[in-house]
Write a protein that holds these residues in place. Structure first.
Motif, PDB file in Angstrom:
ATOM      1  N   THR A   1     -64.673 -26.778 -87.414  1.00 49.06           N
ATOM      2  CA  THR A   1     -64.206 -28.008 -86.775  1.00 49.06           C
ATOM      3  C   THR A   1     -63.988 -29.049 -87.858  1.00 49.06           C
ATOM      4  O   THR A   1     -64.478 -28.916 -88.981  1.00 49.06           O
ATOM      5  N   THR A   2     -63.300 -30.103 -87.484  1.00 43.98           N
ATOM      6  CA  THR A   2     -63.064 -31.171 -88.447  1.00 43.98           C
ATOM      7  C   THR A   2     -64.359 -31.888 -88.806  1.00 43.98           C
ATOM      8  O   THR A   2     -64.447 -32.507 -89.862  1.00 43.98           O
ATOM      9  N   ASP A   3     -65.389 -31.795 -87.950  1.00 45.84           N
ATOM     10  CA  ASP A   3     -66.682 -32.410 -88.248  1.00 45.84           C
ATOM     11  C   ASP A   3     -67.433 -31.688 -89.360  1.00 45.84           C
ATOM     12  O   ASP A   3     -68.275 -32.288 -90.029  1.00 45.84           O
TER      13      ASP A   3
ATOM     14  N   THR B   1     -62.553 -34.935 -83.114  1.00 47.98           N
ATOM     15  CA  THR B   1     -62.935 -33.571 -83.480  1.00 47.98           C
ATOM     16  C   THR B   1     -61.865 -32.587 -83.046  1.00 47.98           C
ATOM     17  O   THR B   1     -61.453 -32.577 -81.892  1.00 47.98           O
TER      18      THR B   1
END
Length: 114
Positions: free
Chosen positions: A38-40, A93
């Motif tokens: 994920t982008t997180d 996200t």
């Protein structure tokens, strides 16, 4: 006539046996490995010679180099690295798939879900 039918059945069974054996002999070679993230948990590089860094609370940090040949996508649309960075920084996200060479020497492509 019975001998002819027997030969046809034998030929059909032989063909089936050969067809079943063929896939077992085929060697599958991966050209890239997909890593879901994920982008997180992902830090994207700022340049096309940087590094993608993957981290999470329960795993070791991993990093993979990008190259000028690495391609970037938002969904099915091809984008630049700058466009991908803008998208992930302003979209909350998102799910990413990072594709790397099997020897993990380079990222081949990054795909962000849209």
């Amino acid at each position: 006539m019975n001998m002819r039918k027997l030969l046809i059945v034998f030929a059909a069974l032989t063909a089936c046996a050969l067809a079943a054996a063929a896939p077992a002999a085929t060697k599958v070679i991966s050209t890239e490995l997909g890593i879901e993230a994920t982008t997180d948990t992902t830090t994207l590089p700022a340049t096309n010679t940087g590094t993608v860094v993957l981290s999470c609370a329960t795993c070791a940090i991993r990093s993979y180099p990008v190259t000028p040949q690495t391609t970037y996508f938002i969904g099915a649309k091809s984008v630049t690295l700058a466009q991908l960075n803008t998208f992930v920084s302003t979209s909350g996200t998102r799910y990413l798939t990072i594709f790397v060479k099997p020897d993990e020497s380079a990222v081949t492509r990054i795909v962000a879900a849209n």
